[in-house]
Write a protein that holds these residues in place. Structure first.
Motif, PDB file in Angstrom:
ATOM      1  N   ALA A 110       0.837  -1.192   0.000  1.00  0.00           N
ATOM      2  CA  ALA A 110       0.000   0.000   0.000  1.00  0.00           C
ATOM      3  C   ALA A 110       0.873   1.244   0.000  1.00  0.00           C
ATOM      4  O   ALA A 110       1.877   1.294   0.699  1.00  0.00           O
ATOM      5  CB  ALA A 110      -0.899  -0.009   1.231  1.00  0.00           C
ATOM      6  N   PRO A 111       0.497   2.245  -0.769  1.00  0.00           N
ATOM      7  CA  PRO A 111       1.349   3.418  -0.864  1.00  0.00           C
ATOM      8  C   PRO A 111       1.304   4.313   0.360  1.00  0.00           C
ATOM      9  O   PRO A 111       2.213   5.067   0.604  1.00  0.00           O
ATOM     10  CB  PRO A 111       0.782   4.154  -2.077  1.00  0.00           C
ATOM     11  N   ALA A 112       0.234   4.214   1.136  1.00  0.00           N
ATOM     12  CA  ALA A 112       0.136   5.105   2.288  1.00  0.00           C
ATOM     13  C   ALA A 112       1.158   4.708   3.340  1.00  0.00           C
ATOM     14  O   ALA A 112       1.539   3.552   3.454  1.00  0.00           O
ATOM     15  CB  ALA A 112      -1.259   5.034   2.888  1.00  0.00           C
ATOM     16  N   THR A 113       1.601   5.705   4.107  1.00  0.00           N
ATOM     17  CA  THR A 113       2.505   5.386   5.203  1.00  0.00           C
ATOM     18  C   THR A 113       1.731   4.595   6.242  1.00  0.00           C
ATOM     19  O   THR A 113       0.513   4.729   6.391  1.00  0.00           O
ATOM     20  CB  THR A 113       3.041   6.674   5.838  1.00  0.00           C
ATOM     21  N   ALA A 163     -10.283  14.731  -1.298  1.00  0.00           N
ATOM     22  CA  ALA A 163      -8.896  14.622  -0.818  1.00  0.00           C
ATOM     23  C   ALA A 163      -8.361  13.210  -1.023  1.00  0.00           C
ATOM     24  O   ALA A 163      -7.190  13.020  -1.384  1.00  0.00           O
ATOM     25  CB  ALA A 163      -8.819  15.032   0.652  1.00  0.00           C
ATOM     26  N   GLU A 164      -9.212  12.206  -0.804  1.00  0.00           N
ATOM     27  CA  GLU A 164      -8.779  10.819  -1.027  1.00  0.00           C
ATOM     28  C   GLU A 164      -8.450  10.588  -2.497  1.00  0.00           C
ATOM     29  O   GLU A 164      -7.466   9.908  -2.831  1.00  0.00           O
ATOM     30  CB  GLU A 164      -9.880   9.844  -0.583  1.00  0.00           C
ATOM     31  N   ALA A 165      -9.278  11.146  -3.374  1.00  0.00           N
ATOM     32  CA  ALA A 165      -9.026  10.982  -4.813  1.00  0.00           C
ATOM     33  C   ALA A 165      -7.695  11.624  -5.198  1.00  0.00           C
ATOM     34  O   ALA A 165      -6.918  11.061  -5.980  1.00  0.00           O
ATOM     35  CB  ALA A 165     -10.179  11.587  -5.614  1.00  0.00           C
ATOM     36  N   ALA A 166      -7.433  12.784  -4.624  1.00  0.00           N
ATOM     37  CA  ALA A 166      -6.160  13.461  -4.919  1.00  0.00           C
ATOM     38  C   ALA A 166      -4.988  12.646  -4.377  1.00  0.00           C
ATOM     39  O   ALA A 166      -3.933  12.563  -5.016  1.00  0.00           O
ATOM     40  CB  ALA A 166      -6.169  14.852  -4.296  1.00  0.00           C
ATOM     41  N   SER A 169      -3.923   9.943  -6.653  1.00  0.00           N
ATOM     42  CA  SER A 169      -3.098  10.414  -7.763  1.00  0.00           C
ATOM     43  C   SER A 169      -1.693  10.763  -7.306  1.00  0.00           C
ATOM     44  O   SER A 169      -0.776  10.812  -8.114  1.00  0.00           O
ATOM     45  CB  SER A 169      -3.741  11.661  -8.401  1.00  0.00           C
ATOM     46  N   ASP A 170      -1.552  11.046  -6.034  1.00  0.00           N
ATOM     47  CA  ASP A 170      -0.247  11.478  -5.520  1.00  0.00           C
ATOM     48  C   ASP A 170       0.032  10.761  -4.202  1.00  0.00           C
ATOM     49  O   ASP A 170       0.087  11.374  -3.131  1.00  0.00           O
ATOM     50  CB  ASP A 170      -0.278  13.006  -5.324  1.00  0.00           C
ATOM     51  N   PRO A 171       0.216   9.438  -4.265  1.00  0.00           N
ATOM     52  CA  PRO A 171       0.364   8.656  -3.015  1.00  0.00           C
ATOM     53  C   PRO A 171       1.573   9.105  -2.206  1.00  0.00           C
ATOM     54  O   PRO A 171       2.598   9.455  -2.762  1.00  0.00           O
ATOM     55  CB  PRO A 171       0.567   7.223  -3.519  1.00  0.00           C
ATOM     56  N   GLY A 172       1.377   9.093  -0.902  1.00  0.00           N
ATOM     57  CA  GLY A 172       2.489   9.446  -0.032  1.00  0.00           C
ATOM     58  C   GLY A 172       2.677  10.934   0.170  1.00  0.00           C
ATOM     59  O   GLY A 172       3.570  11.351   0.904  1.00  0.00           O
ATOM     60  N   ASN A 173       1.833  11.742  -0.462  1.00  0.00           N
ATOM     61  CA  ASN A 173       1.920  13.197  -0.278  1.00  0.00           C
ATOM     62  C   ASN A 173       1.528  13.534   1.169  1.00  0.00           C
ATOM     63  O   ASN A 173       0.369  13.369   1.569  1.00  0.00           O
ATOM     64  CB  ASN A 173       0.989  13.893  -1.277  1.00  0.00           C
ATOM     65  N   GLY A 174       2.492  13.973   1.931  1.00  0.00           N
ATOM     66  CA  GLY A 174       2.262  14.203   3.358  1.00  0.00           C
ATOM     67  C   GLY A 174       1.204  15.248   3.643  1.00  0.00           C
ATOM     68  O   GLY A 174       0.385  15.088   4.551  1.00  0.00           O
ATOM     69  N   GLU A 177      -2.161  13.739   3.028  1.00  0.00           N
ATOM     70  CA  GLU A 177      -2.498  12.805   4.111  1.00  0.00           C
ATOM     71  C   GLU A 177      -2.995  13.561   5.335  1.00  0.00           C
ATOM     72  O   GLU A 177      -3.970  13.160   5.972  1.00  0.00           O
ATOM     73  CB  GLU A 177      -1.273  11.961   4.469  1.00  0.00           C
ATOM     74  N   GLN A 178      -2.326  14.654   5.645  1.00  0.00           N
ATOM     75  CA  GLN A 178      -2.756  15.440   6.804  1.00  0.00           C
ATOM     76  C   GLN A 178      -4.137  16.042   6.588  1.00  0.00           C
ATOM     77  O   GLN A 178      -4.947  16.127   7.512  1.00  0.00           O
ATOM     78  CB  GLN A 178      -1.732  16.534   7.089  1.00  0.00           C
ATOM     79  N   MET A 179      -4.401  16.464   5.350  1.00  0.00           N
ATOM     80  CA  MET A 179      -5.733  17.013   5.062  1.00  0.00           C
ATOM     81  C   MET A 179      -6.805  15.938   5.235  1.00  0.00           C
ATOM     82  O   MET A 179      -7.872  16.191   5.799  1.00  0.00           O
ATOM     83  CB  MET A 179      -5.780  17.553   3.637  1.00  0.00           C
ATOM     84  N   VAL A 180      -6.513  14.742   4.733  1.00  0.00           N
ATOM     85  CA  VAL A 180      -7.485  13.646   4.853  1.00  0.00           C
ATOM     86  C   VAL A 180      -7.752  13.350   6.329  1.00  0.00           C
ATOM     87  O   VAL A 180      -8.906  13.242   6.766  1.00  0.00           O
ATOM     88  CB  VAL A 180      -6.967  12.388   4.126  1.00  0.00           C
ATOM     89  N   LEU A 181      -6.685  13.248   7.096  1.00  0.00           N
ATOM     90  CA  LEU A 181      -6.860  12.932   8.520  1.00  0.00           C
ATOM     91  C   LEU A 181      -7.615  14.039   9.249  1.00  0.00           C
ATOM     92  O   LEU A 181      -8.431  13.772  10.132  1.00  0.00           O
ATOM     93  CB  LEU A 181      -5.499  12.696   9.183  1.00  0.00           C
TER      94      LEU A 181
END
Lengths: 202, 293
Positions: A110-113, A163-166, A169-174, A177-181
Motif C-alpha cells: 500500500a502506498p500510504a505510510t 482529498a482521497e481521490a487526490a 493520484s499522488d500517493p504518499g503526499n504528506g 495525508e494530513q488534510m485527509v486525517l
C-alpha cells in the motif's frame, strides 16, 4: 416478537457473527417474521461486501461510492423508525465503505505510510461506532438539528472524497495525508457533538 | 434523567424551587472560585460577575419552560431550568445571573442565547443552537455549538471554539486560540501578539488579522474555503503554504521571497530569523497574504 427498534441495532453484529447466542436467537426470530429487517440486513451485507472487495490498488472512491449510495435509499427507505433518517444510513454506509478502504490501504504494497493508514483506520472505526450510536438515538434530535448535522456531514464527506481521490493520484503526499486525517477528525467531532446534542434536546 | 438531576440537587445541600413561576428571583451564597453549572433548554441568559460572595438569579421562566432550581453548596452550585415532567419544554426562560468574579462557569443549553461577561474565572459553553457571546476577562474560554454563531470579545490566555455551521467572530486579546468549524466562516481579529493559533474549516473561509510573538505559530486550514491572512509586513517567520487552488496571492512578503516547494501546490518562504511559524493548507481554496492595516 422483538420489535424492529430492538432488532435493528443488532444487525451489524449479527452479520459479523459476533452476537451472543441469546440476542442472536431473538434477531433470527425477528428476521423470520420481518421482511423490512431482512431487506436491511441484505443492504448492510451488500455494503460490507463492497467495502471488503475494494482492491489494494484503489479505484476512484467516487465510482464505488456512487454504486453503493444509489442502492441504499431504496433499501432503507420506507419502514422503520430509522428510515426517517436516511442520512444516517448514508453516514453508516460511508463509514463502512471508508473502513474497507482504510483496511485495503493497510495491505502489502500500500502506498500510504503505515502511520497514516493506522490513524485513518482508527478514525474510521470510531466513526462507525458513533454513527451506530447516533442511529440508535436519532429520534432525540430535533428536525432542524438533524438537518444541520446532515448538511455538515455531507460537506465533510465530499471533502474526504476529493482529498482521497487526490491522494490516490499522488500517493504518499504528506500534506494531502494530513488534510485527509483532518477531515476524518472533523467528521468524528461532528458525530460526537450530534450524539451529545440529541441527548441535550431530548 | 430530570428526576435524577433534581435528586442530585437536593443531595447537594437543598434546593430552592420556584414553582408555577413567571417572574423569578432567587439567590444563594457562593465562594469566589465556585464551580457554577447552569442549564436551560431554550430562551436566553446573561451572566455577569460581581464582587459579592453569592449567586443571584432573576428573570422570567414560562410555565412551558419548566421550573427554576437553584441548589448546591457555596463551592458548587447548579442553576437549572428543569423541563416539565414527561414532556419537552415549549416555553422559554430569560435569565440574568450574577456570579462571583472568580467563579468557574459551565453553561449547557439546547437553543438558548448565551451572553457571558467573565470576571476572571473560566467559561465553558455548550449549546446546540443559539448565539453565544463571551466578553470580559476569562482564565479560559471554551465554546462548543452545533449551529450557533459565536462571538468572543474577551481577554484570555486560552480560547477554544468548535462549531459546525455557526459563524465565529473573535475580537479580543488571546494568547492561544483553537477554532474549528465545518461550514461556518472564521473571522479573527486579534489584538496584541498571539502565541498560537489554529484555525480550521472545511468549506468556509478564514480571515485572520493579527500578529504573532517572535516564536509564535499560526496554522490555518480549509478544504474549499479561502484563507486570508493580514499580518505585519516585517513578521519574521518560516512560511509553509499548501494551496492546490493556485499560487498564493501575496501582497505581504518581500518580492520573490515565496518559492515553489518540493511538491506540487507547496510554497515556502523565510523572512527575518524565521522564528515564528506560518502553516497554511487549503485543498481548493485561495490563499491571500496581505499587510495588516
Amino acid at each position: 416478537m422483538t420489535p424492529c427498534t430492538d432488532a435493528s441495532p443488532l444487525l451489524d453484529e449479527y452479520l459479523d457473527g459476533t452476537l451472543a447466542a441469546g440476542p442472536r436467537a431473538e434477531v433470527e426470530a425477528h428476521l423470520a417474521a420481518c421482511a423490512a429487517c431482512r431487506a436491511e440486513l441484505e443492504a448492510i451485507g451488500r455494503i460490507s461486501t463492497a467495502a471488503r472487495a475494494l482492491p489494494a490498488a484503489l479505484q476512484p472512491p467516487d465510482a464505488v461510492w456512487a454504486g453503493i449510495a444509489s442502492r441504499l435509499p431504496a433499501a432503507a427507505a420506507p419502514r422503520r423508525p430509522t428510515a426517517n433518517f436516511p442520512w444516517l444510513r448514508l453516514a453508516a454506509a460511508l463509514a463502512l465503505f471508508l473502513g474497507g478502504y482504510a483496511i485495503a490501504r493497510l495491505g502489502p504494497g500500500a502506498p500510504a505510510t503505515d502511520a497514516f493508514a493506522a490513524r485513518r483506520a482508527e478514525y474510521t472505526a470510531a466513526s462507525i461506532e458513533l454513527t451506530r450510536t447516533l442511529r440508535q438515538d436519532a429520534g432525540a434530535l430535533a428536525p432542524e438539528t438533524r438537518l444541520v448535522v446532515e448538511r455538515n456531514l455531507a460537506i465533510i464527506d465530499q471533502a474526504i472524497g476529493e482529498a482521497e481521490a487526490a491522494l490516490q493520484s499522488d500517493p504518499g503526499n504528506g500534506a494531502l495525508e494530513q488534510m485527509v486525517l483532518a477531515r476524518y477528525e472533523q467528521r468524528l467531532a461532528l458525530l460526537r457533538h450530534a450524539t451529545l446534542s440529541g441527548r441535550r434536546e431530548s | 434523567m430530570t428526576r435524577l438531576l433534581a435528586l442530585l440537587l437536593l443531595l447537594l445541600g437543598g434546593t430552592t424551587e420556584l414553582a408555577g413561576q413567571d417572574a423569578v428571583r432567587t439567590g444563594r451564597p457562593a465562594s469566589q472560585d465556585a464551580a457554577i453549572r447552569l442549564w436551560l433548554p431554550r430562551g436566553s441568559v446573561r451572566i455577569t460577575t460581581w464582587t459579592r460572595d453569592s449567586v443571584d438569579v432573576k428573570g422570567r421562566v414560562d410555565a412551558g419552560a419548566g421550573r427554576l432550581l437553584l441548589g448546591g453548596s457555596p463551592a458548587a452550585l447548579k442553576v437549572v431550568v428543569e423541563p416539565p415532567e414527561g414532556r419537552t419544554a415549549d416555553g422559554i426562560a430569560d435569565l440574568d445571573v450574577r456570579i462571583p468574579g472568580g467563579a468557574r462557569l459551565w453553561v449547557t443549553s439546547a437553543a438558548a442565547e448565551v451572553e457571558v461577561t467573565a470576571g476572571g474565572g473560566s467559561v465553558e459553553v455548550t449549546t446546540v443552537s443559539g448565539r453565544v457571546r463571551v466578553a470580559g476577562t476569562a482564565a479560559s474560554v471554551a465554546v462548543e455549538t452545533l449551529d450557533g454563531n459565536v462571538e468572543l470579545a474577551c481577554i484570555s490566555p486560552l480560547a477554544r471554539v468548535r462549531t459546525a455551521s455557526g459563524v465565529l467572530v473573535v475580537r479580543g486579546v488571546l494568547q492561544e486560540l483553537d477554532a474549528r468549524s465545518v461550514s461556518g466562516p472564521l473571522f479573527i481579529g486579534m489584538e496584541g501578539a498571539v502565541r498560537q493559533v489554529h484555525l480550521e474549516t472545511v468549506s468556509s473561509e478564514i480571515a485572520f488579522k493579527g500578529d504573532l510573538v517572535p516564536d509564535g505559530r499560526l496554522q490555518a486550514e480549509t478544504h474549499g474555503g479561502d484563507i486570508e491572512l493580514r499580518l505585519p509586513p516585517g513578521l519574521a517567520a518560516t512560511w509553509h503554504l499548501v494551496s492546490y487552488g493556485g499560487r498564493p496571492e501575496d501582497q505581504l512578503l518581500p518580492a520573490s521571497a515565496l518559492r515553489a516547494g518540493a511538491t506540487k501546490g507547496e510554497w515556502t518562504a523565510r523572512t527575518g530569523d524565521g522564528r515564528a511559524t506560518i502553516d497554511v493548507r487549503t485543498f481548493k481554496g485561495r490563499v491571500v497574504l496581505k499587510i495588516r492595516g
